[in-house]
Design an enzyme around this catalytic site. Sequence first.
Site, PDB file in Angstrom:
ATOM      1  N   TYR A  55      49.753  35.263  32.211  1.00 32.31           N
ATOM      2  CA  TYR A  55      48.453  34.875  31.678  1.00 32.31           C
ATOM      3  C   TYR A  55      47.511  34.680  32.875  1.00 32.31           C
ATOM      4  O   TYR A  55      47.942  34.209  33.934  1.00 32.31           O
ATOM      5  CB  TYR A  55      48.639  33.571  30.883  1.00 32.31           C
ATOM      6  CG  TYR A  55      47.406  33.062  30.204  1.00 32.31           C
ATOM      7  CD1 TYR A  55      47.001  33.597  28.982  1.00 32.31           C
ATOM      8  CD2 TYR A  55      46.647  32.041  30.769  1.00 32.31           C
ATOM      9  CE1 TYR A  55      45.862  33.125  28.349  1.00 32.31           C
ATOM     10  CE2 TYR A  55      45.510  31.565  30.144  1.00 32.31           C
ATOM     11  CZ  TYR A  55      45.118  32.111  28.938  1.00 32.31           C
ATOM     12  OH  TYR A  55      43.990  31.648  28.319  1.00 32.31           O
ATOM     13  N   THR A  60      45.457  32.683  34.225  1.00 31.25           N
ATOM     14  CA  THR A  60      45.334  31.473  35.056  1.00 31.25           C
ATOM     15  C   THR A  60      46.657  30.977  35.633  1.00 31.25           C
ATOM     16  O   THR A  60      46.680  29.969  36.328  1.00 31.25           O
ATOM     17  CB  THR A  60      44.713  30.313  34.254  1.00 31.25           C
ATOM     18  OG1 THR A  60      45.567  30.030  33.139  1.00 31.25           O
ATOM     19  CG2 THR A  60      43.326  30.668  33.750  1.00 31.25           C
ATOM     20  N   LYS A  61      47.752  31.682  35.378  1.00 30.03           N
ATOM     21  CA  LYS A  61      49.028  31.259  35.963  1.00 30.03           C
ATOM     22  C   LYS A  61      49.021  31.556  37.468  1.00 30.03           C
ATOM     23  O   LYS A  61      48.160  32.291  37.953  1.00 30.03           O
ATOM     24  CB  LYS A  61      50.195  31.982  35.296  1.00 30.03           C
ATOM     25  CG  LYS A  61      50.211  31.885  33.781  1.00 30.03           C
ATOM     26  CD  LYS A  61      50.651  30.533  33.249  1.00 30.03           C
ATOM     27  CE  LYS A  61      50.729  30.600  31.721  1.00 30.03           C
ATOM     28  NZ  LYS A  61      51.115  29.353  31.084  1.00 30.03           N
ATOM     29  N   ASN A  62      50.014  31.069  38.200  1.00 33.62           N
ATOM     30  CA  ASN A  62      50.014  31.281  39.654  1.00 33.62           C
ATOM     31  C   ASN A  62      50.034  32.765  40.006  1.00 33.62           C
ATOM     32  O   ASN A  62      49.471  33.168  41.017  1.00 33.62           O
ATOM     33  CB  ASN A  62      51.199  30.572  40.300  1.00 33.62           C
ATOM     34  CG  ASN A  62      51.026  29.062  40.286  1.00 33.62           C
ATOM     35  OD1 ASN A  62      50.628  28.503  39.267  1.00 33.62           O
ATOM     36  ND2 ASN A  62      51.290  28.408  41.395  1.00 33.62           N
TER      37      ASN A  62
END
Length: 369
Positions: free
Chosen positions: A183, A185-187
């Site tokens: 997704y 906004t994940k790292n």
Amino acid sequence: MKIPFFDLSEAHEALAPELAEAFKSTLARSQFIMGSEVAAFESEFARACGAQRAVGAGNGLDALRLALMAYGVGPGDEVIVPAHTFIATWLAVIEVGARPVGVDVDADTFLLDPEASLAAVTPRTRAIVPVHLYGRVADLGAVLPVARARGIVVIEDAAQAHGAVGPCGTAGSIGDAAAFSFYPTKNLGALGDGGAVTTNESAVAERVRMLGNYGSKVKYEHELAGLNSRLDELQAAILRKKLPGLAAGNARRRRLAEAYRERLADISGLTLPPADGDGHSSAWHLFVVRVDDRTALSAALAEAGISTLVHYPILPHYQPALRRFGYGAGSFPAAERIARTALSLPIWPEMSVGQVDRVAEVIRSRLPG
Ligand SMILES: *Cc1c(COP(=O)(O)O)cnc(C)c1O
């Protein structure tokens, strides 16, 4: 100075030529599903996690679901899940027809309580899904041997922990399998949805691949009742451009977390997240403090132009969608207390230490000494 909660624009601006190249080359190849970019990303991502294999999926929820399906978890089975997590952890269990059995979390680390999870094991327990919440790897030292002895599979929910390390190893290489989300906004984030399952067992990897591709290995021959959940070539090409920056991005998050810890130390009424050390090197997906009057603190920060969020205000067992499992108020005291008091402060790799200074200054003015 306005401070957003999270900002991808600087990272993407710096990578823009490479991302454009990924798009152009994918367009030129005209193979958009199950092509060479996905295969290359899978082996690069597996290596980054210290796992033997990685298989792309459509998103993180599907990656969890596919991992459970690959181990044959289904109706009649119980799956142990932490009470404090994003709802996807519980939903994946429900979607395969199994029953989520919630257990409380450790009040200090926010993570699955090993003792509570072993106490919840019954003859029907088929799997345990620890969540590396906020980027900190759950300590599974006590859980793994018991699970192994009893034939219970351990599937890590590593959606917030790309590149994180804990006492049992790197996220994605600790349990029988692990699920990741890409997704945005994940790292490690795609430019849309994406996910992956990692595992050291090639038979499991092959099952995940089949299950995510209509249960098929040979076109139009369907051995398993699968689903359609694959990582797109375009997203894989984008992820290949972003993966080399993951470790540096995590290192910058660590520096920011350290800066927050220094500047927010010794404020009574504010509880900081657990520090790295003792084998932990968190991916710092989120920097979550706890404070009794969360509403007042987030309002004060908002007034100063600083955005915050709450992860998560309503725990899975309180969600209308999951009420039928019968967990009432007070079922998980530590998780419920965290849900009432947790506040996520801004953190993203390109955030500056000056911005951390500003957030800390506003918090100090609100909660002196
Ligand atoms: C994001 C997330 C998921 C689900 O990932 P999606 O790609 O959004 O489906 C699962 N578990 C946790 C802990 C997450 O943070």
